[in-house]
Design a protein around this motif. Sequence first.
Motif, PDB file in Angstrom:
ATOM      1  N   LEU A 366       0.834  -1.204   0.000  1.00 31.38           N
ATOM      2  CA  LEU A 366       0.000   0.000   0.000  1.00 31.38           C
ATOM      3  C   LEU A 366       0.868   1.254   0.000  1.00 31.38           C
ATOM      4  N   GLU A 367       1.996   1.211   0.733  1.00 25.95           N
ATOM      5  CA  GLU A 367       2.913   2.358   0.742  1.00 25.95           C
ATOM      6  C   GLU A 367       3.417   2.657  -0.670  1.00 25.95           C
ATOM      7  N   GLU A 370       0.522   3.946  -2.832  1.00 29.52           N
ATOM      8  CA  GLU A 370       0.123   5.304  -2.432  1.00 29.52           C
ATOM      9  C   GLU A 370       0.875   6.374  -3.226  1.00 29.52           C
ATOM     10  N   MET A 375      -2.540  12.222  -2.500  1.00 32.28           N
ATOM     11  CA  MET A 375      -3.365  12.008  -1.315  1.00 32.28           C
ATOM     12  C   MET A 375      -3.930  13.318  -0.753  1.00 32.28           C
ATOM     13  N   LYS A 381      -7.566  10.555  -3.722  1.00 31.64           N
ATOM     14  CA  LYS A 381      -7.505   9.796  -2.472  1.00 31.64           C
ATOM     15  C   LYS A 381      -8.604   8.732  -2.425  1.00 31.64           C
ATOM     16  N   PHE A 385      -8.306   4.510  -2.110  1.00 33.11           N
ATOM     17  CA  PHE A 385      -8.999   3.608  -1.191  1.00 33.11           C
ATOM     18  C   PHE A 385      -9.830   2.567  -1.944  1.00 33.11           C
ATOM     19  N   VAL A 408      -5.991  -0.738   7.844  1.00 26.49           N
ATOM     20  CA  VAL A 408      -5.969   0.370   6.888  1.00 26.49           C
ATOM     21  C   VAL A 408      -6.647   1.598   7.492  1.00 26.49           C
ATOM     22  N   THR A 411      -4.206   3.118   9.976  1.00 23.56           N
ATOM     23  CA  THR A 411      -3.003   3.686   9.353  1.00 23.56           C
ATOM     24  C   THR A 411      -3.307   4.973   8.589  1.00 23.56           C
ATOM     25  N   TYR A 412      -4.446   4.985   7.874  1.00 27.62           N
ATOM     26  CA  TYR A 412      -4.758   6.132   7.014  1.00 27.62           C
ATOM     27  C   TYR A 412      -5.822   7.052   7.614  1.00 27.62           C
ATOM     28  N   HIS A 413      -6.156   6.815   8.884  1.00 26.98           N
ATOM     29  CA  HIS A 413      -7.052   7.708   9.636  1.00 26.98           C
ATOM     30  C   HIS A 413      -8.392   7.914   8.929  1.00 26.98           C
ATOM     31  N   VAL A 414      -9.020   6.795   8.581  1.00 24.95           N
ATOM     32  CA  VAL A 414     -10.376   6.857   8.038  1.00 24.95           C
ATOM     33  C   VAL A 414     -11.285   6.052   8.957  1.00 24.95           C
TER      34      VAL A 414
END
Length: 592
Positions: A366-367, A370, A375, A381, A385, A408, A411-414
């Motif tokens: 994913l890194e 990305e 983003m 963005k 996802f 996820v 890590t991605y603050h969702v």
Amino acid sequence: MFYPEDLVEEIRVKNDVVDVLSSYIKLKRKGSSYFGLCPFHNEKSPSFSVSPGKQMYYCFGCGAGGNVFTFIMEYENYTFQEAIKYLADRVGVELPEVEFSKEAKEQADLKSKILEINKLAAQYFYMQLKNDSGKIAYDYLKNRDLTDETMKRFGLGYSSKYSNNLYQYFKNKGYSDEILKQTGLFNIDEKKGVYDKFWNRVIFPIMDVNNRVIGFGGRVMGDGSPKYLNSPETKVFDKSRNLYGLNFARTSRKNHLLLCEGYMDVIALHQAGFTNAVASLGTAFTQGHANLIKRYTDQVYITYDSDGAGRNAAVRAIPILKDVGITVKIINMQPYKDPDEFIKNLGKEAFEERIEHAINSFMFELEIMEQEYDMKDPESKTKFFGEVAKKILEFPEDLTRDNYIQAVAETYHVGYDNFRQLVNRVGIRLGGISPREKAKPVKNSIQSKDGGMKESQRILITYLIEEEGLYDKIKDYITPDDFTEDLYYTVACILFEQLKKGEVNPAKIINHFTDEEEHKQVAGLFNTKPKAVETKGDKEKALHETIVRVKENSLIYKSSNLSSGDIVAEMQRLTEGKKMIERLRTLHISLD
């Protein structure tokens, strides 16, 4: 080739298990057994037991166990047939010769000759490193912080600045051009003739898992191209099926391998104590490499270069490793390029910390992914996802998917719920994927009961081996048919036959199985320990309860698995079984 059972048993008997294993690990006698540190997992307190009486070993820590064949198969990574040949040679037992066709014999002779030449070449290169002419290479390796011990361990050498020294060395020994051309050590040119492939380079001998030199790598010591030069593939060298350093790493007690890009990375890590490091040989990571690794471990930590090329190479290797069932993590080398630089600057302890904090391969992918998206742009963005959701849907298990949704989201603050809903919508859009019907959980009582059945059967098999005379006391009540697991039943049939003849031989029973995992399971059957008891009376009581439990469980199993044949006869057998249990309840089992 398969060998007669009597011959296999002769080889096993002549290779005393304590004698053989003592050449690999340090054993100390305690009572009737020997104990040492298990070579198959990392431990500080000895839990590896070797029994001269049973001619078997068993680790109470990791469950590894078997007879002398099992040990050689697992430690040396040999097949059953290879273990037989190895142990036969050790004690001077002559095996029947395999009949080769003329073509097969010629190929075998050619491989043997190439291996012979490679060994001599490795010795030649090593001696050149130690001569005055090799000082430039020796100083180069010293400047790379390698010790003399490390140079010797890996057989590092030097090819002189003259392009025909090695060729003349072999010509003086009487080797023909025809055979030398097939080693990969020489180039052929119409004008120049035959000349050395490697010259004015540091030499890295490449060894297979059995420490045979199968090829070479050469590195320039300054500016030059190519930086690394490797042997071409030959009759003994297949780049896609060998890994540099595996001959050492396979005996490491670590439960994982460190996968590097180059020779120096492997050597630097080994010198720092990370003896489980390996590298592919100047070629992309392949399915063959993954299958080879799978023979030794199911967990790999990738420690490729931290630049773009290294990260992309890691992305390509991940699915190849996963396809064969290997769990993958990625070690972050930044701010340094590779393990060699990292170790030099930050040391062993810092590298151990990086291993502990290695990133899950999915999150690493994913890194990388990305980087293809902006983003800071809401639309970009959202697309990111959406692609992440597609990757999560590749996992077949609901629990696994849910774990990654949560990872996820964190890590991605969702929001977890919002992202889970996105995954579900993407799944439905891609092919009508709907939430799977959840399997009903098995009741703990059933699981406990089933586990108890197996445990009782294992304990009874161990008792029958260890307690002399027990068989005669219970043979009218217990038969192999009372062991409901297929493997247990097979073992019981062989064991009961041995007991009937008065010649119990657990190690010989293992010879009936050729799979390593079966060896391990059978060894576990012979080393199942009941709960500790204080007195002889308590032990007799525990044994009695085990026998009754085995018979009861056998009856329950048979009643729930009635065949569609003669129902009347089946019911009569069940009735007889119930009566036998009642008699067993009043039977006194003495261990005198």
